[in-house]
Write a protein that holds these residues in place. Structure first.
Motif, mmCIF file in Angstrom:
data_model
loop_
_atom_site.group_PDB
_atom_site.id
_atom_site.type_symbol
_atom_site.label_atom_id
_atom_site.label_comp_id
_atom_site.label_asym_id
_atom_site.label_seq_id
_atom_site.Cartn_x
_atom_site.Cartn_y
_atom_site.Cartn_z
ATOM 1 N N VAL A 127 0.886 -1.182 -0.057
ATOM 2 C CA VAL A 127 -0.022 -0.049 -0.011
ATOM 3 C C VAL A 127 0.937 1.225 0.133
ATOM 4 C CG1 VAL A 127 -1.806 1.308 1.352
ATOM 5 C CG2 VAL A 127 -1.942 -1.461 1.130
ATOM 6 N N HIS A 128 1.972 1.062 0.714
ATOM 7 C CA HIS A 128 3.160 2.477 0.757
ATOM 8 C C HIS A 128 4.323 1.827 0.047
ATOM 9 C CE1 HIS A 128 0.121 4.663 3.328
ATOM 10 N NE2 HIS A 128 -0.010 3.300 4.101
ATOM 11 N N PRO A 129 4.450 1.671 -1.082
ATOM 12 C CA PRO A 129 5.604 0.886 -1.665
ATOM 13 C C PRO A 129 7.023 1.733 -1.389
ATOM 14 C CG PRO A 129 4.159 1.859 -3.494
ATOM 15 C CD PRO A 129 3.358 1.901 -2.069
ATOM 16 N N GLU A 130 6.762 3.075 -1.022
ATOM 17 C CA GLU A 130 7.964 3.831 -0.988
ATOM 18 C C GLU A 130 8.846 3.331 0.433
ATOM 19 O OE1 GLU A 130 4.308 5.916 0.899
ATOM 20 O OE2 GLU A 130 4.875 4.936 -0.768
ATOM 21 N N TYR A 131 7.996 2.740 1.248
ATOM 22 C CA TYR A 131 8.597 2.072 2.501
ATOM 23 C C TYR A 131 9.814 1.251 1.909
ATOM 24 C CZ TYR A 131 4.960 4.005 5.227
ATOM 25 O OH TYR A 131 3.838 4.835 5.889
ATOM 26 N N VAL A 132 9.593 0.423 0.966
ATOM 27 C CA VAL A 132 10.700 -0.443 0.481
ATOM 28 C C VAL A 132 11.912 0.068 0.179
ATOM 29 C CG1 VAL A 132 11.061 -2.313 -1.250
ATOM 30 C CG2 VAL A 132 8.815 -2.097 -0.371
ATOM 31 N N PHE A 133 12.010 1.445 0.013
ATOM 32 C CA PHE A 133 13.233 1.959 -0.536
ATOM 33 C C PHE A 133 14.268 2.170 0.851
ATOM 34 C CE2 PHE A 133 10.756 4.684 -3.550
ATOM 35 C CZ PHE A 133 11.329 3.821 -4.856
ATOM 36 N N SER A 134 13.460 1.958 2.012
ATOM 37 C CA SER A 134 14.609 1.782 3.213
ATOM 38 C C SER A 134 15.196 0.722 3.370
ATOM 39 C CB SER A 134 13.582 2.044 4.480
ATOM 40 O OG SER A 134 12.902 3.440 4.347
ATOM 41 N N GLU A 135 15.116 -0.329 2.635
ATOM 42 C CA GLU A 135 15.543 -1.720 2.306
ATOM 43 C C GLU A 135 16.729 -1.756 1.535
ATOM 44 O OE1 GLU A 135 12.988 -5.066 1.964
ATOM 45 O OE2 GLU A 135 11.208 -4.039 2.722
ATOM 46 N N ASN A 136 16.990 -0.678 0.941
ATOM 47 C CA ASN A 136 18.279 -0.498 0.083
ATOM 48 C C ASN A 136 18.491 -1.761 -0.586
ATOM 49 O OD1 ASN A 136 18.967 2.247 0.797
ATOM 50 N ND2 ASN A 136 20.094 1.331 2.802
ATOM 51 N N ILE A 137 17.608 -2.260 -1.498
ATOM 52 C CA ILE A 137 17.460 -3.470 -2.392
ATOM 53 C C ILE A 137 18.265 -3.057 -3.704
ATOM 54 C CG2 ILE A 137 16.130 -5.364 -3.594
ATOM 55 C CD1 ILE A 137 14.139 -5.032 -1.171
ATOM 56 N N PRO A 138 19.164 -3.612 -4.000
ATOM 57 C CA PRO A 138 19.885 -3.147 -5.168
ATOM 58 C C PRO A 138 19.047 -3.241 -6.603
ATOM 59 C CG PRO A 138 21.282 -4.477 -4.134
ATOM 60 C CD PRO A 138 20.053 -4.707 -3.250
ATOM 61 N N SER A 139 18.189 -3.834 -6.723
ATOM 62 C CA SER A 139 17.448 -4.071 -7.954
ATOM 63 C C SER A 139 16.056 -3.092 -7.813
ATOM 64 C CB SER A 139 16.802 -5.683 -8.094
ATOM 65 O OG SER A 139 15.968 -5.931 -6.758
ATOM 66 N N LYS A 141 15.067 0.412 -7.826
ATOM 67 C CA LYS A 141 15.429 1.558 -8.438
ATOM 68 C C LYS A 141 14.507 2.679 -8.482
ATOM 69 C CE LYS A 141 19.423 -0.041 -10.875
ATOM 70 N NZ LYS A 141 19.302 -1.502 -10.345
ATOM 71 N N SER A 142 13.140 2.279 -8.578
ATOM 72 C CA SER A 142 12.242 3.276 -8.548
ATOM 73 C C SER A 142 10.972 2.408 -8.329
ATOM 74 C CB SER A 142 12.025 3.809 -10.139
ATOM 75 O OG SER A 142 11.433 2.782 -11.082
ATOM 76 N N LEU A 143 9.907 3.354 -8.229
ATOM 77 C CA LEU A 143 8.419 2.820 -7.881
ATOM 78 C C LEU A 143 7.914 1.818 -8.898
ATOM 79 C CD1 LEU A 143 6.581 5.644 -6.230
ATOM 80 C CD2 LEU A 143 7.164 3.666 -5.225
ATOM 81 N N ASP A 144 8.685 1.913 -9.926
ATOM 82 C CA ASP A 144 8.104 0.915 -11.273
ATOM 83 C C ASP A 144 8.538 -0.490 -10.852
ATOM 84 O OD1 ASP A 144 6.726 2.967 -12.561
ATOM 85 O OD2 ASP A 144 8.818 3.449 -13.790
ATOM 86 N N ASP A 145 9.745 -0.582 -9.999
ATOM 87 C CA ASP A 145 10.070 -1.887 -9.731
ATOM 88 C C ASP A 145 9.376 -2.603 -8.620
ATOM 89 O OD1 ASP A 145 12.332 -1.718 -11.424
ATOM 90 O OD2 ASP A 145 13.535 -0.503 -9.983
ATOM 91 N N PHE A 150 7.070 -8.236 -8.106
ATOM 92 C CA PHE A 150 7.845 -7.991 -6.986
ATOM 93 C C PHE A 150 7.258 -8.633 -5.845
ATOM 94 C CE2 PHE A 150 8.840 -5.602 -3.003
ATOM 95 C CZ PHE A 150 10.463 -5.830 -3.041
ATOM 96 N N TYR A 151 5.893 -8.270 -5.548
ATOM 97 C CA TYR A 151 5.404 -8.603 -4.092
ATOM 98 C C TYR A 151 5.044 -10.240 -4.535
ATOM 99 C CZ TYR A 151 5.286 -3.726 -2.529
ATOM 100 O OH TYR A 151 5.810 -2.628 -2.313
ATOM 101 N N HIS A 152 4.652 -10.710 -5.343
ATOM 102 C CA HIS A 152 4.321 -12.140 -5.571
ATOM 103 C C HIS A 152 5.643 -13.033 -5.450
ATOM 104 C CE1 HIS A 152 0.541 -10.949 -7.999
ATOM 105 N NE2 HIS A 152 0.340 -10.766 -6.706
#
Length: 284
Positions: A127-139, A141-145, A150-152
């Motif tokens: 619901v708040h995908p911007e939170y995932v940026f805090s995980e610093n996942i290399p793959s 790079k943007s909300l489009d990812d 990704f979630y499945h």
């Protein structure tokens, strides 16, 4: 009680499942059930062969905290551990998304209760995908990812995680406390109207409430993709708290009974000396 009607064994639509069920004398029935459950857990603790993970999810005010208090209140404190997962810490964000849940798992013989769970990682963050940026996942790079793929994929990792736990002796039972939007409004108003309940209220609750439909869609998708024969979901009508608590307790009890826990016995060499041991103590 037929607990199978609450188990998710095929795809569901949450909007078609009732949030209200009333069981007469639910509080009285809960008292009897939780005593049996506590006794059974004592045996599980003594046997030391299995552990159990009880996962509780639900919208704000769905009754998770009070359910934990009422269902597990007669457990021996050494046999139950409760963990509540909120916003990840800096340390937790420096590990993979399952790490903080893995280190909180119950040891053999114990029951672990997750109040909010590893599923927050495919619910709140969806619901708040911007939170995932805090995980610093290399793959990422943007909300489009942060798309359905990704979630499945993350849900499949959760399935693999749970399968590994079950294969290692952990009993996993997952409960979604299915609350109506109208009942949530009533419970939020209660927090505002009763001074001693004010502390429970957060303005953020109202912001999240506006995203109700999105959350319902995410819950439905996650439940359908992760309810497995080895780690099933149960959708529990949660508008009536006493009924919800009793259903959860009864479900846990009936599921535990399938494992036929047994207390260990003394070694033959000690059994043959029981009278001798008694005599030693009586002659002190």
């Amino acid at each position: 009680m037929d607990i199978e009607k609450y188990k998710v064994s095929e795809d569901i639509e949450l909007q078609k499942i009732s949030t209200l069920e009333f069981i007469e004398d639910a509080e009285k029935k809960l008292k009897k059930t939780r005593k049996k459950l506590a006794d059974l857990q004592d045996t599980m603790y003594a046997e030391g062969k299995y552990s159990a993970l009880i996962c509780l999810q639900g919208m704000d005010t769905s009754g998770k905290d009070s359910l934990i208090r009422e269902v597990f209140k007669q457990f021996n404190v050494r046999g139950v551990e409760v963990n509540s997962f909120k916003v990840p810490t800096e340390l937790e964000l420096n590990h993979d998304f399952l790490w903080r849940h893995y280190i909180a798992l119950p040891a053999k013989g114990k029951v672990g209760v997750f109040n909010r769970t590893h599923y927050e990682n495919v619910l709140v963050t969806r619901v708040h995908p911007e939170y995932v940026f805090s995980e610093n996942i290399p793959s990422v790079k943007s909300l489009d990812d942060l798309n359905d793929e990704f979630y499945h994929a993350r849900m499949e990792k959760i399935n693999q995680f749970e399968k590994h736990l079950v294969d290692s002796g952990t009993i996993i039972l997952k409960f979604f406390l299915h609350l109506s939007k109208e009942e949530q409004k009533n419970r939020l108003l209660r927090r505002l109207n009763i001074p001693e309940k004010n502390w429970k209220f957060s303005s953020g609750d109202l912001k999240e409430r506006k995203l109700w439909e999105q959350y319902q869609e995410c819950y439905e998708d996650a439940i359908n993709r992760t309810s497995t024969y080895y780690a099933p979901w149960f959708v529990i009508p949660a508008d009536d708290k006493p009924t919800a608590r009793f259903i959860v307790a009864k479900t846990i009890l009936q599921e535990f009974e399938k494992y036929n826990f047994k207390e260990p016995t003394l070694a033959d060499k000690d059994i043959n000396k029981l009278e001798e041991f008694k005599a030693q103590l009586n002659n002190e």
